[in-house]
Each structure stands twice: as C-alpha cells, then as structure tokens.
Design an enzyme around this catalytic site. Structure first.
Site, PDB file in Angstrom:
ATOM      1  N   HIS A  46       0.830  -1.201   0.000  1.00 18.57           N
ATOM      2  CA  HIS A  46       0.000   0.000   0.000  1.00 18.57           C
ATOM      3  C   HIS A  46       0.871   1.260   0.000  1.00 18.57           C
ATOM      4  O   HIS A  46       0.554   2.243  -0.686  1.00 18.57           O
ATOM      5  CB  HIS A  46      -0.917  -0.002   1.226  1.00 18.57           C
ATOM      6  CG  HIS A  46      -2.013   1.012   1.159  1.00 18.57           C
ATOM      7  ND1 HIS A  46      -3.132   0.850   0.378  1.00 18.57           N
ATOM      8  CD2 HIS A  46      -2.154   2.211   1.769  1.00 18.57           C
ATOM      9  CE1 HIS A  46      -3.919   1.909   0.516  1.00 18.57           C
ATOM     10  NE2 HIS A  46      -3.349   2.745   1.357  1.00 18.57           N
ATOM     11  N   GLU A  68      -2.635  -5.986  -5.173  1.00 22.05           N
ATOM     12  CA  GLU A  68      -3.407  -5.978  -3.925  1.00 22.05           C
ATOM     13  C   GLU A  68      -4.766  -6.645  -4.110  1.00 22.05           C
ATOM     14  O   GLU A  68      -5.206  -7.449  -3.269  1.00 22.05           O
ATOM     15  CB  GLU A  68      -3.627  -4.538  -3.464  1.00 22.05           C
ATOM     16  CG  GLU A  68      -2.441  -3.902  -2.782  1.00 22.05           C
ATOM     17  CD  GLU A  68      -2.793  -2.525  -2.273  1.00 22.05           C
ATOM     18  OE1 GLU A  68      -2.573  -2.277  -1.084  1.00 22.05           O
ATOM     19  OE2 GLU A  68      -3.280  -1.699  -3.060  1.00 22.05           O
ATOM     20  N   ASN A 424      27.272 -22.798  -3.773  1.00 18.98           N
ATOM     21  CA  ASN A 424      28.051 -24.042  -3.708  1.00 18.98           C
ATOM     22  C   ASN A 424      27.498 -24.985  -2.652  1.00 18.98           C
ATOM     23  O   ASN A 424      27.459 -26.204  -2.842  1.00 18.98           O
ATOM     24  CB  ASN A 424      29.513 -23.722  -3.391  1.00 18.98           C
ATOM     25  CG  ASN A 424      30.319 -23.419  -4.640  1.00 18.98           C
ATOM     26  OD1 ASN A 424      29.810 -23.538  -5.748  1.00 18.98           O
ATOM     27  ND2 ASN A 424      31.557 -23.011  -4.466  1.00 18.98           N
TER      28      ASN A 424
END
Length: 698
Positions: A46, A68, A424
């Site tokens: 918002h 939203e 890794n």
C-alpha cells in the site's frame, strides 16, 4: 549542498519496502497462518502504491493496485498462501522493482502474465458456494445494529498518498453509512495549508460486522489517525445513499452536524471498544471551544519526534567524512610527535587533549558507518528459496547474529563471496532427496549463515548439513590439472585449498550454477583484498563449514609499529597474539627457523632478509607472533616502537605485484610506512616450512 532528487528518495524508500515485502512473503511460505506477515506485506504494498502515485510512477501504482486486489483473498483469510502463490508474488515484486529502477527494461506483457498467474492461483480454490448472491439489505424501516465511529486523521496523511475519502468509501462497502464531516478544525483561509487535512468525520455504520472488518479498512493508516469506536444502539437505518452525495448536500449536513456530534460527545465511555479506545485519548466535544493553536502545535511536536528518529545521509558524505577524520588523525600524530620532542608542558597537554578528541571522533565516525549484517543476510533468503525450487532440494535457511555490525564498505564487498558460498553449499553440499533418505537424513537440507564478533574481527560462517567434501575427488582433479604430482604427501587441509585455485572445479558438467571453477577463486581473492582469511572444515557425511575472518573496517585500524633496519612497518594489531624476544639459541638455529613458544614450535620469518635491509641487525631482536585462523607465525624485527592509529591508504597499481603489503599509512613525521599483509606472510611461512620438510626428507 544540493538537495536530493525526490524521485531518488522514493527509490531508496521503495528499496527498503521491497526488503520488507520479500521477507514477509518468504516467511509466509513457512508460516502461512501468520496474520502479522500478511498485514506487513499489504502495508508495504500500500505504501509503494501511494508513494508511487504521488511521485508520478503511474504504472507502479496501477500494477500494485492489481496485485493488492488479486491477493485480497489471502488477506481476508479465505485461502492460504501456497508455495506456487508465493513464487508468483515474488515475481510480481521483482516486476514492481524493475518498474521503479529501470522502467525501460520492462514490458507490459510480462506484468499482465504475472497478474494472470496470480489471479489463477488465487481463484483456484474458490468454492462454488461463494458465487451465491448476498441477501439484499434490510429495508429502511427495520432495526439493525452497527457502529458509531469518529475519525480524526493526521494532518500529513494526504502527503503520504492516502485519501480519507477512499477509506470512507471502503467503509461504506460494509453496509449503509451516514457520514457527517466535522469542520471545527478548519482554519481561516490565509492560515490554511492546501496539503494538510483539517476535516474529521462522524460516521454511523449500520452493519452487523465485527471490529476486525472495520480495522481492515484502516489497517494501512492506523498509525496516522485516531479512531473512536462504540456500538450503535438499535435505531432506524437510513436508506443507503452514495457517500459523495451525502458529502455534497451541504444544507442538510449543516443542520444535522450539531446534534450528531453532540450525541457522540454524550456517549458513555464504557461503550468504547478497548482495542480502539487505547488509540484515542481525546473525546469529541463540540460544546467546548476549539483552540486553533493546539492542533498545529501537536503536529509540529510529532514531526520533530519523527525527524529525530532517523536521518537519511548519502553514503558519499560518510566516505568524505571518514577521509577528513583520517587526515585529522595523521595531523594529530604529527602534533603528538612534535610535542614529545619538546619540553613545553602546555603543548604536551594540548596534544594529549587533541589526541583524545580525535580518537573519540574517529570512533563516532566509524560507528556511523557501521551497518548490521542482517541487512545483507536478508538478501540471501530469496536466493535460497529460488535455488531450492530450481534444484528440487528442500532447504531450510537459518541465520543468526544479524545484529553484528560491519563497516558499510565491508558489507558491500561481502555480498558476492557469500552468494558463491551459498550456491556451492546448495548445489554441491546438500544432497538430493533420494540420497539423503538413503543416508538416513531428513528430507530437508539446512544452510546456516551466522556472524559473531571475535576481538577486532567478525567471523561469518556458512554451514551446510550435506555430504561434506570429497577429498579423494579433489585430489584426483588436482593431479589431473597438474597442480600436484601423483603420490605427493599432502594433508587433507592442504588438498582442500585447491578448491580456491583459479579454474578448479569438481563438477562433472557445466551448468548455470557451477562447473566453471570461478566461484571459490572469486571468494578467496575478495576476502584477501578485504584483509581477511578463509577457514575450511568438513566432516564426511555431515557437512562443511566455511568461516570468513574479517576486520571491522577498511578505513582506520589499530596497528603495531615496528622497525626493520631503517624502514618502519605496520602490523594490524588484531592479528598480533604476543611479542617475545629472539633468544641466542634461536639465533644459532638459523637452518631451522622455528621458535619454541611454551613447548609449541612456531615457524618464523626474518623480516630483515625479506626486506633486504642493509646494516647490522640489532643485538636484541624481537619476535611478533601473528595468527590467521589456527596458523601461527613469528615475524622477527629489530624494534617494536608501539601502538599506532593507522589510516589505510591504498597502494598504486604499479605495486600490485608486491603481495606482502596490503597498503600504506603516513606517520607523524610525514614519512610513509607500509602495512604488512598478514595472510600473505603466513602463507609464505607455510611454504617455507614445506620446502624445508621436503629437503630434509631428501
């Protein structure tokens, strides 16, 4: 000083909101029932939407609004966030970031596809029963329970992109509303600020909804308003009328405002909801006179409190301040040296006072540059989430020590090495699900990222619970590349160091993640450039731990000033363990180069030989014991001068091949002193010991 571009300020604030949004979405994947996380995500969305519209980022506001809307069922608790939904929401977050940071690189088609996916996942679980039309509203003559609300917004709410009328319109969607604006706080025209909100609202909501439904309407502005809420007695509900029609009927409102607000003032305090009464300590009372100066004064106090909390400063200004402090430290050292060479006590007192103040200013400035390492750790949650999904390896990511602070330049430089180490650990370290099940392990792998202070250093560890390093495979690859001779006697620790060799990789195939042998090489070079070191430990079948040892800052350090021949050098004090005198017995054993320190043999380097110093050595030479990781080495010098505040200056590119120095500093007399690179000296001593062992074996 030029003011910052407002759009740049928005981009910086949006970057912080994106971190909050991403963290909330990733946590939702682990805790789908946590209402706080949903609210946190929606608050961030918002704010981005409102601020984006205010600064002219219309596409951002439009897309975020659609985001939203599509995600609204999650907020209402109608569906739980699944991993698929979280992945699409993260993609939507990335698209919004691209719209703000590089709008030219985005395409509307991508945004539409993301929203379509989001709507599809959200609507997938919608039951058919929800499609039944809601019953019609009760007729006007019926009696119906509801709520009495009195709304007072902070004056700056319009500047933050929020519109009270939109909130009132959302409130009207809960049921029939009777809205009366309260105008007693409006100043005279010449005193009015067009960007401030002066209206308050008295609202009667005729709907049998609970407090949570009302709270949801104001959830994004609850910190910017005062809300008084009380149950509404059973009264005749008015016929539903559009909100803005009510607001436009000025004569009717003028007639009805006084009795309605008066009724609010006479409501008993006991009827106010405890959840909302705590937020409002002011009861509306139209009978009392309104002092126009009181509200602006309170607003000014609130603004001052907010401005004191945090101040946004450009990083370049902090760097410039640090440079000036460094020059001050150098000038203070020169003053101290001049005072020491004279006999004027007043000059010596002033020099000591300036030294104290300079030291305090240095610590304060360095503290301002310190950043919690948690700001860096948070970036890797998304990396682990995406790698776990792409490699089909369930991985739990755990962090600790987020409050540990490092210089901001260290944080920036540390990002790439940690990316390689985590990739890794997941790609090579953590086994696939079938292999883990066969080994009796849990299905989910685990990556731990931790930071802790250790003296003047920070230790950052990356630990996995995978299969550990395959020492035989690493050795075979090293022999294949000609790095060691077949059958050479090496310890496991020495074999594991080949992982940091350029172009070395044990991956069978080259993929998007690994196989080219550049990751660990980048890690080692970057850490050594930061004057740090790397420790590698592994337990077959249980996992691997990589520990990065880093200094707190790269700007000013405490150093030990020594003399070798006519030259002076600095050793970082954080690496110094102790100082001992070189005995006559040690002098006679020139072929061995080992010290006996309380029963432990420590190899040492003669800095006179290393620096090719001229002249005869001092009669009583000193040995400085330094350490990196678990390795200890002695450095033999002619004299230990003492502690020195060292402002680090980088060497030029012409000296890039001189590996035993990490920088230089300026001493009090204006001459330069080179800073010794501890990691390189330790490596040199180890190499010398290995050659000595080989010669003795031969």
């Amino acid at each position: 000083m030029s003011a910052m571009d407002p759009t740049e300020v928005f981009r910086q604030e949006a970057s912080e909101l994106f971190e909050v949004l991403e963290g909330a979405l990733l946590d939702l994947g682990q805790r789908p029932d946590d209402r706080e996380l949903v609210d946190s995500a929606f608050r961030a969305l918002h704010t981005i939407k409102g601020s984006g519209a205010m600064f002219g980022f219309d596409k951002v506001a439009s897309f975020t609004h659609e985001f939203e809307t599509a995600f609204d069922r999650v907020r209402k608790g109608e569906i739980k966030p699944t991993q698929e939904l979280i992945s699409v929401a993260l993609a939507a977050k990335d698209y919004i970031r691209a719209l703000i940071e590089d709008p030219q690189s985005t395409d509307d088609i991508i945004g539409e596809a993301i929203l379509d996916d989001l709507k599809r996942f959200v609507a997938a679980d919608m039951p058919v029963a929800l499609e039944v039309e809601a019953p019609p509203l009760a007729p006007a003559e019926s009696k119906q329970a509801g709520w009495h609300l009195y709304l007072e917004f902070e004056s700056h709410i319009l500047r933050n992109g929020s519109n009270p009328l939109d909130l009132l319109e959302d409130l009207c969607k809960l049921g029939p509303c009777f809205v009366v604006p309260v105008t007693d706080g409006i100043p005279f025209l010449d005193e009015m600020d067009p960007e401030d909100c002066y209206l308050k609202w008295d609202v009667k909501l005729h709907a049998a909804c609970d407090k949570d439904a009302i709270a949801d309407v104001f959830m994004f502005v609850e910190d910017e308003m005062k809300l008084t809420l009380s149950p509404l007695e059973h009264v005749e509900a008015p016929a539903p009328a559009p909100l803005f029609q009510l607001l436009d009927e000025e004569p009717a409102i003028a007639e009805m405002a006084a009795p309605v607000v008066e009724a609010v003032a006479e409501l008993p305090a006991a009827k106010a909801g405890p959840e909302f009464e705590a937020k409002s300590d002011v009861k509306p009372d139209v009978k009392s006179e309104v002092k126009r100066e009181a509200a602006p004064a309170r607003r000014e106090d609130a603004k001052q409190e907010r401005s004191i909390a945090t101040v946004r400063v450009q990083a370049e200004r902090l760097d410039e301040l640090m440079d000036r402090v460094g020059e001050l430290v150098i000038a203070q050292a020169r003053l101290t040296q001049l005072a020491a060479s004279g006999s004027d006590l007043s000059i010596k007192m002033i020099a000591e006072e300036i030294e104290r103040l300079a030291s305090s200013l240095r610590d304060t400035t360095m503290g301002a540059r310190m950043v919690p390492i948690g700001s860096l750790f948070g970036r890797f949650r998304r990396l682990v989430h995406d790698l776990s999904r792409d490699l089909s390896k369930p991985v739990e990511f755990v962090t600790s020590g987020e409050d540990t602070e490092l210089d901001k330049t260290m944080i920036e430089a540390l990002a790439d090495p940690l990316v390689h180490l985590i990739r890794n650990a997941i790609d090579h370290g953590v086994e696939d699900t079938a292999t883990r099940a066969a080994s009796g392990k849990t299905e989910q792998g685990r990556i731990e990222l931790a930071a802790v202070h250790s003296g003047a250093q920070v230790l950052v560890t990356v630990k996995d619970n995978g299969g550990g390093l395959n020492t035989a495979r690493i050795r075979a690859k090293a022999e294949e590349q000609g790095l060691i001779a077949a059958g050479a006697v090496l310890s496991d620790h020495e074999i594991h160091q080949f992982l940091f060799h350029p172009g070395f990789s044990t991956a069978q195939t080259i993929s998007a993640l690994s196989g080219r042998g550049v990751g660990m090489d980048v890690v080692k070079r970057t850490i050594e450039n930061m004057r740090g070191s790397i420790d590698l430990s592994t337990r077959p079948g249980q996992g691997t731990t990589v520990t990065l040892r880093l200094p707190l800052t790269l700007a000013i350090i405490e150093g030990l000033l020594i003399r070798v021949g006519e030259g002076r050098y600095i050793i970082p004090l954080s690496a110094v363990e102790e100082c001992v005198e070189l005995t006559a017995e040690d002098e006679r054993s020139r072929g061995r180069n080992f010290l006996n320190v309380r029963g432990n043999l420590v190899p040492f380097l003669r800095l006179r030989e290393l620096m090719a110093a001229s002249g005869a050595p001092d009669r009583h030479q000193k040995t400085i014991i330094i350490s990196t990781g678990e390795t200890r080495v002695g450095l033999v010098a002619d004299q230990i001068i003492g502690n020195h505040q060292t402002v680090i200056k980088s060497l030029s590119k012409l000296h890039s091949d001189v590996t035993i120095f990490s920088g230089a500093t300026i001493l009090g007399d204006g001459t330069a002193a080179l800073i010794l690179d501890v990691a390189q000296l330790v490596a040199m001593a180890q190499s010398k010991v290995e050659k000595q062992h080989i010669s003795e074996a031969a």
